[in-house]
Every structure is written in C-alpha cells, then in structure tokens.
Design a protein around this motif. Sequence first.
Motif, PDB file in Angstrom:
ATOM      1  N   THR A 269       0.739  -1.177   0.166  1.00  0.00           N
ATOM      2  CA  THR A 269      -0.092   0.026   0.006  1.00  0.00           C
ATOM      3  C   THR A 269       0.847   1.235   0.080  1.00  0.00           C
ATOM      4  OG1 THR A 269      -0.195   0.076   2.598  1.00  0.00           O
ATOM      5  CG2 THR A 269      -1.814  -1.356   1.189  1.00  0.00           C
ATOM      6  N   ILE A 270       0.371   2.191  -0.797  1.00  0.00           N
ATOM      7  CA  ILE A 270       1.089   3.502  -0.766  1.00  0.00           C
ATOM      8  C   ILE A 270       0.128   4.641  -0.354  1.00  0.00           C
ATOM      9  CG2 ILE A 270       2.417   5.201  -2.043  1.00  0.00           C
ATOM     10  CD1 ILE A 270       3.266   2.785  -3.918  1.00  0.00           C
ATOM     11  N   VAL A 271       0.292   5.071   0.893  1.00  0.00           N
ATOM     12  CA  VAL A 271      -0.513   6.024   1.346  1.00  0.00           C
ATOM     13  C   VAL A 271       0.000   7.169   2.008  1.00  0.00           C
ATOM     14  CG1 VAL A 271      -2.459   6.556   2.976  1.00  0.00           C
ATOM     15  CG2 VAL A 271      -2.333   4.400   2.037  1.00  0.00           C
ATOM     16  N   ASN A 272      -0.126   8.587   1.412  1.00  0.00           N
ATOM     17  CA  ASN A 272       0.642   9.509   1.727  1.00  0.00           C
ATOM     18  C   ASN A 272       2.360   9.484   1.751  1.00  0.00           C
ATOM     19  OD1 ASN A 272      -1.594  10.875   2.602  1.00  0.00           O
ATOM     20  ND2 ASN A 272      -1.770  10.110   4.531  1.00  0.00           N
ATOM     21  N   ASN A 273       2.650   9.014   0.534  1.00  0.00           N
ATOM     22  CA  ASN A 273       4.040   8.638   0.077  1.00  0.00           C
ATOM     23  C   ASN A 273       4.758   7.691   0.939  1.00  0.00           C
ATOM     24  OD1 ASN A 273       4.147  10.314  -2.208  1.00  0.00           O
ATOM     25  ND2 ASN A 273       4.250  12.196  -0.560  1.00  0.00           N
ATOM     26  N   THR A 274       4.011   6.815   1.909  1.00  0.00           N
ATOM     27  CA  THR A 274       4.436   5.898   2.840  1.00  0.00           C
ATOM     28  C   THR A 274       4.258   4.651   2.171  1.00  0.00           C
ATOM     29  OG1 THR A 274       4.278   7.360   4.683  1.00  0.00           O
ATOM     30  CG2 THR A 274       4.446   4.732   5.051  1.00  0.00           C
ATOM     31  N   THR A 275       5.036   3.692   2.014  1.00  0.00           N
ATOM     32  CA  THR A 275       4.946   2.465   1.461  1.00  0.00           C
ATOM     33  C   THR A 275       4.833   1.374   2.552  1.00  0.00           C
ATOM     34  OG1 THR A 275       5.924   3.094  -0.780  1.00  0.00           O
ATOM     35  CG2 THR A 275       5.624   0.618  -0.289  1.00  0.00           C
ATOM     36  N   THR A 276       3.888   0.497   2.644  1.00  0.00           N
ATOM     37  CA  THR A 276       3.830  -0.902   3.563  1.00  0.00           C
ATOM     38  C   THR A 276       3.571  -1.767   2.890  1.00  0.00           C
ATOM     39  OG1 THR A 276       2.544   0.826   5.135  1.00  0.00           O
ATOM     40  CG2 THR A 276       2.430  -1.555   5.619  1.00  0.00           C
ATOM     41  N   TYR A 277       4.486  -2.917   3.120  1.00  0.00           N
ATOM     42  CA  TYR A 277       4.699  -4.199   2.588  1.00  0.00           C
ATOM     43  C   TYR A 277       3.826  -5.107   3.525  1.00  0.00           C
ATOM     44  CZ  TYR A 277       7.853  -2.146  -0.667  1.00  0.00           C
ATOM     45  OH  TYR A 277       8.429  -1.642  -1.638  1.00  0.00           O
ATOM     46  N   SER A 278       3.221  -6.451   2.815  1.00  0.00           N
ATOM     47  CA  SER A 278       2.588  -7.240   3.556  1.00  0.00           C
ATOM     48  C   SER A 278       3.660  -7.963   4.351  1.00  0.00           C
ATOM     49  CB  SER A 278       2.308  -8.539   2.660  1.00  0.00           C
ATOM     50  OG  SER A 278       1.737  -9.619   3.216  1.00  0.00           O
ATOM     51  N   SER A 279       3.183  -8.393   5.600  1.00  0.00           N
ATOM     52  CA  SER A 279       4.355  -9.102   6.754  1.00  0.00           C
ATOM     53  C   SER A 279       4.220 -10.536   6.329  1.00  0.00           C
ATOM     54  CB  SER A 279       3.550  -8.956   7.943  1.00  0.00           C
ATOM     55  OG  SER A 279       2.249  -9.173   8.256  1.00  0.00           O
ATOM     56  N   LEU A 280       3.518 -11.095   5.345  1.00  0.00           N
ATOM     57  CA  LEU A 280       3.440 -12.768   5.263  1.00  0.00           C
ATOM     58  C   LEU A 280       4.917 -13.054   4.803  1.00  0.00           C
ATOM     59  CD1 LEU A 280       0.277 -13.165   2.865  1.00  0.00           C
ATOM     60  CD2 LEU A 280       0.933 -14.361   4.699  1.00  0.00           C
ATOM     61  N   ASN A 281       5.276 -14.247   5.281  1.00  0.00           N
ATOM     62  CA  ASN A 281       6.573 -14.737   5.264  1.00  0.00           C
ATOM     63  C   ASN A 281       6.531 -16.073   4.688  1.00  0.00           C
ATOM     64  OD1 ASN A 281       6.391 -16.007   7.637  1.00  0.00           O
ATOM     65  ND2 ASN A 281       7.543 -14.312   8.720  1.00  0.00           N
ATOM     66  N   ARG A 282       5.239 -16.927   4.878  1.00  0.00           N
ATOM     67  CA  ARG A 282       5.294 -18.308   4.462  1.00  0.00           C
ATOM     68  C   ARG A 282       3.870 -18.290   3.611  1.00  0.00           C
ATOM     69  NH1 ARG A 282       6.187 -22.529   8.739  1.00  0.00           N
ATOM     70  NH2 ARG A 282       6.461 -23.812   6.914  1.00  0.00           N
ATOM     71  N   ILE A 283       4.082 -18.754   2.271  1.00  0.00           N
ATOM     72  CA  ILE A 283       2.817 -18.890   1.377  1.00  0.00           C
ATOM     73  C   ILE A 283       3.093 -20.183   0.724  1.00  0.00           C
ATOM     74  CG2 ILE A 283       1.522 -17.923  -0.405  1.00  0.00           C
ATOM     75  CD1 ILE A 283       2.781 -15.114   0.439  1.00  0.00           C
ATOM     76  N   ASP A 284       2.068 -20.936   0.575  1.00  0.00           N
ATOM     77  CA  ASP A 284       2.462 -22.037  -0.370  1.00  0.00           C
ATOM     78  C   ASP A 284       0.996 -22.261  -1.228  1.00  0.00           C
ATOM     79  OD1 ASP A 284       3.031 -24.645  -1.441  1.00  0.00           O
ATOM     80  OD2 ASP A 284       3.270 -25.526   0.413  1.00  0.00           O
TER      81      ASP A 284
END
Length: 284
Positions: A269-284
């Motif tokens: 997500t990019i809100v007010n020039n701040t980028t936030t990435y998903s906290s997911l680290n395990r996906i299968d």
Amino acid sequence: EILNLQGTATTNLLLPSLCVNGVTNFNSLRSVNISRTNYTAFKYNDNQTLDYLDLSYFPNLDNLKAVDAKQLVRVKCTNDLDNPINLEPSSFLNCSALERIEGNFNLLGAEVFRKCSNLVLNTEEIYASNGTSFIPGEGVTNISIDASVTSLFSCFEGCVKLNGGDFNYLMVRLTNQVTSIEGMFKGCVGINTAITRDLFRYSPNLLTIKDAFSGCKLTGILYSRASNYTPSDTQTWGLLDFVPKLKDAESAFENTGLQWIDNNFFAPTIVNNTTTYSSLNRID
C-alpha cells in the motif's frame, strides 16, 4: 455440583427424577463430563428415557465435556442468550457419531469439534431466516468465541458435513483476540461457499491461517485492492488488508478450488507517500 462419568464402562446409571413436585431437580448441576464413555442418553428415576442426551433440564449447566464419546449422536442444552455453556479445548474431540449439538455454546479454545465427521450446526434454511445473529428457539445451534481465546487450532477440522452457512456464521464470530485459525476448517469438504472480500473483517490480529481452509470448496476470487483504494473505505480493500499482521498462510487455500489471483494481491500500500509491505513470510 459436578457429574463426572469420565471413563466409566456402564451406561445403566439411574439418575434422580428430573422434577420433584413440578420443580426442576438439577438446579445446582454445573458441569457434566462423559468423556470416553458410551453414553448416548441419561436415564431418570421418573422413567423419562430419551434416545439422545437431553441436558436442557439443567438450567445452570456451565460446562460440558465429551472427548471420545463415540456413540453420542445428539445433545440438547438450553438456548439461553445470556447463559452459554462453556466448551473447553477438545470438548467433543473424536465424537465421530455426533450429528447435532443444540443450544448456546461458548468456545474456550482449540480442537473443540475436531473429527466430528457427522456434525452440522444449522441448516442453510435456518441461516437464510436468521442470518448470522443469535438464533432463537429449539433445535438450533449458537456459537460464540470467548474473549480469552487466541487460538482456534483445528477447531472444526474433519467436520466434513459442515455447510457454507456454518462457515460464514463462524467466521463472523472471530474476535480481535484470535491470532491463529490454523487448520480450523481443514478437510471440511461439505463447505461450499463464495469467498468474500471481508472474510477476515472480525479478526484483524491474525498471525497464521495455515491450513485453515484446506479442502473446503471455496469459490470466487482472492480479492486484491481496488484501483481506487482508500484506507477509509473497506469496500476498496483487498483480502489481506483486513489482516495486516498475517505472517503464515501456508496451504491455507490448498485444494479449495480457488484458482485466480491478480497482480495486485500482494502489492504494497502507498498512502501519503508511505509504502507498507505485507508481513507474510510463508505462502504455499
């Protein structure tokens, strides 16, 4: 008072009369445990014999446990909105013959109905009439999740006869305190329903959904954010936006039938020039 029959071999126990001079005789009974027994019903001294376990005569019953009670088919309790009966972790684990548990119940943890392969909570018709709110009357099941519960590990795993209405009813009962639904509906092949954008609306602090829906028949798409994404408008959110702390989604949607995912599902997500990435680290 506590009626603890755990592990007893006999099923011929004769209890006192249900009523004395028209007054209920079991007002002080708070807990019943028939774990690892073959009880299907109780017998009373006034010759009231049923072919199912009727505990609705115990108005102050607070706790019920029936682990490995593999002959148990039907349980009926009071359906009192203000006085649910507590079900501890594993309360009905391996009750493979259990078809119905009627009344109002409060889940206190994991594996409560694991491997109850014949269990159905309510019919689709009941949900069509009542939605996901408290269902009044007899012959119905109400479930709540205690505010102290953080994990619902394998709570309904292997309940192959649960339906889509049961699934939707239970998902809206998740709370802010729940951090794990690992294996919650694993192998529930009778669940056939469309996935919704706000599937996780009521459980924003989830950390793991590992194996949660594996084997369910889920249709639809895994929603990503809308092109007009606005943080204040949940209708523009994607599925993962409701669970910003989620770390483990391994096999969560395995063998569900969900096949389509778009390019923006894991986008930051990019809100007010701040980028936030998903906290997911395990996906299968």
